[in-house]
Scaffold this motif. Structure first.
Motif, short mmCIF file in Angstrom:
data_model
loop_
_atom_site.label_atom_id
_atom_site.label_comp_id
_atom_site.label_asym_id
_atom_site.label_seq_id
_atom_site.Cartn_x
_atom_site.Cartn_y
_atom_site.Cartn_z
N SER A 1 -0.63 -0.49 -10.96
CA SER A 1 -1.13 -0.56 -9.43
C SER A 1 -2.72 -0.93 -9.62
CB SER A 1 -1.16 1.03 -9.07
OG SER A 1 -2.03 1.88 -9.97
N THR A 2 -3.42 -1.06 -8.59
CA THR A 2 -4.91 -1.37 -8.36
C THR A 2 -5.13 -0.63 -6.99
OG1 THR A 2 -6.40 -3.22 -8.27
CG2 THR A 2 -4.35 -3.41 -6.78
N ILE A 3 -6.73 -0.43 -6.91
CA ILE A 3 -7.44 0.10 -5.79
C ILE A 3 -8.15 -1.09 -5.27
CG2 ILE A 3 -9.06 1.91 -5.32
CD1 ILE A 3 -8.16 3.26 -8.06
N ARG A 4 -7.92 -0.74 -3.79
CA ARG A 4 -9.02 -1.77 -3.15
C ARG A 4 -9.76 -0.76 -2.13
NH1 ARG A 4 -5.58 -4.66 0.96
NH2 ARG A 4 -5.44 -2.67 2.16
N PHE A 5 -10.99 -1.09 -1.93
CA PHE A 5 -11.98 -0.20 -1.23
C PHE A 5 -12.25 -0.96 0.08
CE2 PHE A 5 -12.46 0.94 -5.63
CZ PHE A 5 -12.30 2.25 -5.60
N PRO A 6 -11.65 -0.91 1.07
CA PRO A 6 -11.77 -1.72 2.50
C PRO A 6 -12.82 -1.18 3.21
CG PRO A 6 -9.98 -0.27 2.54
CD PRO A 6 -10.25 -0.28 1.34
N ALA A 7 -13.40 0.25 2.98
CA ALA A 7 -14.32 0.55 3.71
C ALA A 7 -15.17 1.77 3.27
CB ALA A 7 -13.84 0.99 5.10
N PRO A 8 -16.19 2.28 3.44
CA PRO A 8 -16.95 3.39 2.75
C PRO A 8 -15.97 4.74 3.11
CG PRO A 8 -18.40 2.16 4.06
CD PRO A 8 -17.16 1.57 4.31
N HIS A 9 -15.85 5.54 1.97
CA HIS A 9 -14.79 6.60 2.00
C HIS A 9 -13.51 6.14 2.37
CE1 HIS A 9 -18.60 8.68 1.86
NE2 HIS A 9 -19.12 8.13 2.65
N ARG A 10 -13.02 5.33 1.87
CA ARG A 10 -11.60 4.85 1.85
C ARG A 10 -11.18 4.03 0.80
NH1 ARG A 10 -8.91 0.96 6.29
NH2 ARG A 10 -6.61 1.12 5.37
N ARG B 1 -3.94 6.68 -9.53
CA ARG B 1 -3.56 5.48 -10.10
C ARG B 1 -3.26 5.93 -11.52
NH1 ARG B 1 -7.30 0.34 -12.32
NH2 ARG B 1 -5.39 -0.94 -12.75
N ALA B 2 -3.98 6.75 -12.24
CA ALA B 2 -3.57 7.43 -13.71
C ALA B 2 -2.27 8.09 -13.72
CB ALA B 2 -4.44 8.25 -13.90
N VAL B 3 -1.90 8.72 -12.56
CA VAL B 3 -0.64 9.49 -12.33
C VAL B 3 0.68 8.22 -12.44
CG1 VAL B 3 1.03 10.51 -10.94
CG2 VAL B 3 -1.17 11.35 -11.57
N LEU B 4 0.34 7.07 -11.41
CA LEU B 4 1.16 6.07 -11.60
C LEU B 4 1.27 5.34 -12.86
CD1 LEU B 4 0.24 4.64 -7.74
CD2 LEU B 4 2.24 5.98 -8.44
N ARG C 1 0.81 -1.13 -0.14
CA ARG C 1 -0.10 0.03 -0.01
C ARG C 1 1.01 1.27 0.06
NH1 ARG C 1 -3.47 1.04 5.24
NH2 ARG C 1 -1.88 -0.58 5.65
N VAL C 2 0.64 2.01 -0.82
CA VAL C 2 1.49 3.40 -0.99
C VAL C 2 0.75 4.62 -0.83
CG1 VAL C 2 3.10 2.52 -2.72
CG2 VAL C 2 0.99 3.57 -3.41
N ALA C 3 -0.67 4.63 -0.55
CA ALA C 3 -1.48 5.62 -0.21
C ALA C 3 -2.86 5.18 0.02
CB ALA C 3 -1.55 6.60 -1.56
N THR C 4 -3.66 5.99 1.04
CA THR C 4 -4.82 5.69 1.42
C THR C 4 -5.61 6.90 1.14
OG1 THR C 4 -4.37 4.01 2.93
CG2 THR C 4 -6.48 5.06 3.23
N ARG D 1 -12.84 8.03 -4.03
CA ARG D 1 -12.57 7.21 -5.14
C ARG D 1 -11.94 7.99 -6.13
NH1 ARG D 1 -14.32 4.37 -9.64
NH2 ARG D 1 -15.36 2.15 -9.25
N GLU D 2 -12.50 9.04 -6.64
CA GLU D 2 -11.92 9.60 -7.68
C GLU D 2 -10.49 10.18 -7.37
OE1 GLU D 2 -14.75 10.53 -5.98
OE2 GLU D 2 -16.37 10.02 -7.46
#
Length: 106
Positions: free
Chosen positions: A74-83, A64-67, A50-53, A57-58
């Protein structure tokens, strides 16, 4: 407690017991299958780091686009609402953290 044959309410006993049993069953199932975040173990990132939290979502999609523009998968995980957690492979983690630290949306 037997109900007398002359009682006018004897037809309500069976359905009352059935509704009571159904209500208790519903309450038990609701308790048994309730989702509680505190009872779940922490999520294992596997091979990723993990490099950022981020809270939006936007923002995570923009990072992710910058990376991606820098050649970092890279990938994105949504472990909780608003995170949203942004994850990369360990060999790209240091470069990705540098880009994420300079990323304005957080």
């Amino acid at each position: 407690m037997p109900i007398g044959a002359g009682s006018d309410l004897h037809f309500l006993v069976g359905p009352s017991i059935a509704f009571l049993a159904l209500g208790l069953l519903i309450l038990f199932l609701r308790w048994a299958f309730a989702s509680d975040e505190r009872s779940h173990p922490p999520v294992d990132d596997g091979l990723l780091t993990r490099v950022a939290t981020l809270s939006r979502r936007e923002s995570a999609l923009a990072l992710r686009a910058v990376l991606s523009d820098a050649g970092i998968r890279s990938t994105i995980r949504f472990p909780a609402p608003h995170r949203a957690d942004v994850l990369v492979f360990p060999e790209d983690a240091e470069r990705a953290r540098r880009l994420a630290s300079s990323f304005p949306a957080n």
